[in-house]
Write a protein that holds these residues in place. Sequence first.
Motif, PDB file in Angstrom:
ATOM      1  N   GLY A 165      39.035  52.460  98.114  1.00  0.00           N
ATOM      2  CA  GLY A 165      37.942  51.611  98.577  1.00  0.00           C
ATOM      3  C   GLY A 165      38.417  50.538  99.532  1.00  0.00           C
ATOM      4  O   GLY A 165      37.763  50.255 100.547  1.00  0.00           O
ATOM      5  N   ALA A 166      39.580  49.948  99.237  1.00  0.00           N
ATOM      6  CA  ALA A 166      40.133  48.932 100.126  1.00  0.00           C
ATOM      7  C   ALA A 166      40.517  49.540 101.475  1.00  0.00           C
ATOM      8  O   ALA A 166      40.329  48.915 102.529  1.00  0.00           O
ATOM      9  N   ALA A 167      41.048  50.756 101.445  1.00  0.00           N
ATOM     10  CA  ALA A 167      41.419  51.419 102.695  1.00  0.00           C
ATOM     11  C   ALA A 167      40.182  51.781 103.511  1.00  0.00           C
ATOM     12  O   ALA A 167      40.180  51.655 104.748  1.00  0.00           O
ATOM     13  N   ARG A 168      39.141  52.214 102.852  1.00  0.00           N
ATOM     14  CA  ARG A 168      37.927  52.628 103.568  1.00  0.00           C
ATOM     15  C   ARG A 168      37.271  51.448 104.289  1.00  0.00           C
ATOM     16  O   ARG A 168      36.604  51.636 105.308  1.00  0.00           O
ATOM     17  N   GLU A 169      37.464  50.244 103.775  1.00  0.00           N
ATOM     18  CA  GLU A 169      36.950  49.072 104.473  1.00  0.00           C
ATOM     19  C   GLU A 169      37.594  48.928 105.850  1.00  0.00           C
ATOM     20  O   GLU A 169      37.014  48.308 106.747  1.00  0.00           O
ATOM     21  N   ALA A 170      38.785  49.483 105.996  1.00  0.00           N
ATOM     22  CA  ALA A 170      39.508  49.426 107.274  1.00  0.00           C
ATOM     23  C   ALA A 170      39.439  50.753 108.025  1.00  0.00           C
ATOM     24  O   ALA A 170      40.208  50.978 108.970  1.00  0.00           O
ATOM     25  N   GLY A 171      38.559  51.664 107.602  1.00  0.00           N
ATOM     26  CA  GLY A 171      38.401  52.938 108.293  1.00  0.00           C
ATOM     27  C   GLY A 171      39.470  53.960 107.974  1.00  0.00           C
ATOM     28  O   GLY A 171      39.687  54.896 108.751  1.00  0.00           O
ATOM     29  N   ALA A 172      40.144  53.796 106.838  1.00  0.00           N
ATOM     30  CA  ALA A 172      41.193  54.730 106.432  1.00  0.00           C
ATOM     31  C   ALA A 172      40.902  55.224 105.019  1.00  0.00           C
ATOM     32  O   ALA A 172      39.874  54.889 104.427  1.00  0.00           O
ATOM     33  N   ARG A 173      41.806  56.028 104.485  1.00  0.00           N
ATOM     34  CA  ARG A 173      41.664  56.545 103.124  1.00  0.00           C
ATOM     35  C   ARG A 173      43.025  56.566 102.453  1.00  0.00           C
ATOM     36  O   ARG A 173      44.056  56.616 103.128  1.00  0.00           O
ATOM     37  N   ILE A 174      43.007  56.539 101.128  1.00  0.00           N
ATOM     38  CA  ILE A 174      44.244  56.654 100.352  1.00  0.00           C
ATOM     39  C   ILE A 174      44.064  57.752  99.326  1.00  0.00           C
ATOM     40  O   ILE A 174      43.040  57.826  98.637  1.00  0.00           O
ATOM     41  N   THR A 175      45.064  58.608  99.234  1.00  0.00           N
ATOM     42  CA  THR A 175      45.101  59.633  98.208  1.00  0.00           C
ATOM     43  C   THR A 175      46.465  59.598  97.549  1.00  0.00           C
ATOM     44  O   THR A 175      47.345  58.830  97.959  1.00  0.00           O
ATOM     45  N   ARG A 176      46.646  60.407  96.524  1.00  0.00           N
ATOM     46  CA  ARG A 176      47.907  60.371  95.782  1.00  0.00           C
ATOM     47  C   ARG A 176      48.456  61.768  95.600  1.00  0.00           C
ATOM     48  O   ARG A 176      47.737  62.682  95.204  1.00  0.00           O
ATOM     49  N   GLY A 177      49.732  61.921  95.923  1.00  0.00           N
ATOM     50  CA  GLY A 177      50.422  63.182  95.709  1.00  0.00           C
ATOM     51  C   GLY A 177      51.315  63.112  94.485  1.00  0.00           C
ATOM     52  O   GLY A 177      51.107  62.296  93.587  1.00  0.00           O
ATOM     53  N   GLY A 178      52.333  63.957  94.458  1.00  0.00           N
ATOM     54  CA  GLY A 178      53.199  64.013  93.300  1.00  0.00           C
ATOM     55  C   GLY A 178      54.153  62.843  93.175  1.00  0.00           C
ATOM     56  O   GLY A 178      54.556  62.480  92.065  1.00  0.00           O
ATOM     57  N   ARG A 179      54.514  62.215  94.314  1.00  0.00           N
ATOM     58  CA  ARG A 179      55.483  61.116  94.283  1.00  0.00           C
ATOM     59  C   ARG A 179      54.979  59.845  94.939  1.00  0.00           C
ATOM     60  O   ARG A 179      55.361  58.756  94.534  1.00  0.00           O
ATOM     61  N   PHE A 180      54.168  59.949  95.959  1.00  0.00           N
ATOM     62  CA  PHE A 180      53.753  58.801  96.754  1.00  0.00           C
ATOM     63  C   PHE A 180      52.234  58.730  96.866  1.00  0.00           C
ATOM     64  O   PHE A 180      51.532  59.739  96.762  1.00  0.00           O
TER      65      PHE A 180
END
Length: 272
Positions: A165-180
């Motif tokens: 949600g914080a990333a989307r405020e800046a026009g980006a997205r965050i997801t999560r993989g196995g390590r990062f």
Amino acid sequence: MIFTDLDGTLIDHHTYAAGPALAALDACRAAGVAIVPCSSKTLAEMRALARDLALAPAPLLVENGSMAWFPSTWPVLPTGIETLPDGPDGCRVVLGTGADALRAVLPRVARRVGRTLRPLADMSLDEVVARTGLSPGVASLAMAREYSQPFLMDQDDVALATLDGAAREAGARITRGGRFFHLVGPTDKGAAVALVRATCRAGHRALGLGDAPNDLPLLHAVDDAVIVPRPDGSPHPDVVRALPGARVAPHPGPAGWGAMVLDWLARTSAWR
């Protein structure tokens, strides 16, 4: 065709080897089934892996769907979207945001959630090798980000939805993989899968395999979804909740991948 995550799915989470999946890869080649890797890995990493596994020329979906690379031999290229030449052997379709622009977004997300977010780009090669188990040569390829910013958080107590949600405020997205965690532009693996599928003949059937939350868009974008268990043998609970109708592989990593791909080939007209 098959769309697949790599780490923890087609290749082992710890060793990065695909050994138990090799028989299924051979069967896909014999059946003429295209295998399209879709991963957080960079294009350089994927090119090397495609060469090592002798994958037939097919699109490569890199950095969590931020860019789709098409080989020059692919029958149909995307229409209505800009393609960028990438040497004599292929072209790129950029769906995401450049790594430098994303680097500027990360501090804003950190302030919003009140945590320290440490990007992969600030880590030394030795640290990346220690954290991932990659060889120095492959780790250097993993650090050559063009369309994403992997990062770690100092405390693992902020929900992914809050980070995103914080990333989307800046026009980006965050997801999560196995390590990062991965900061990307306004795209995901599902958008990249849809782009490739739009270039294919009508009526084709697509299998998708993944193991982590960043694979959910991929798994939603295919006809048949398979959840590959984590190294401890359990499927990720967030993925299971989001895809209650998906099949779960009997083993983690490439062993489970191979078993489910062979089963799918036996069930489809492509194999018969």
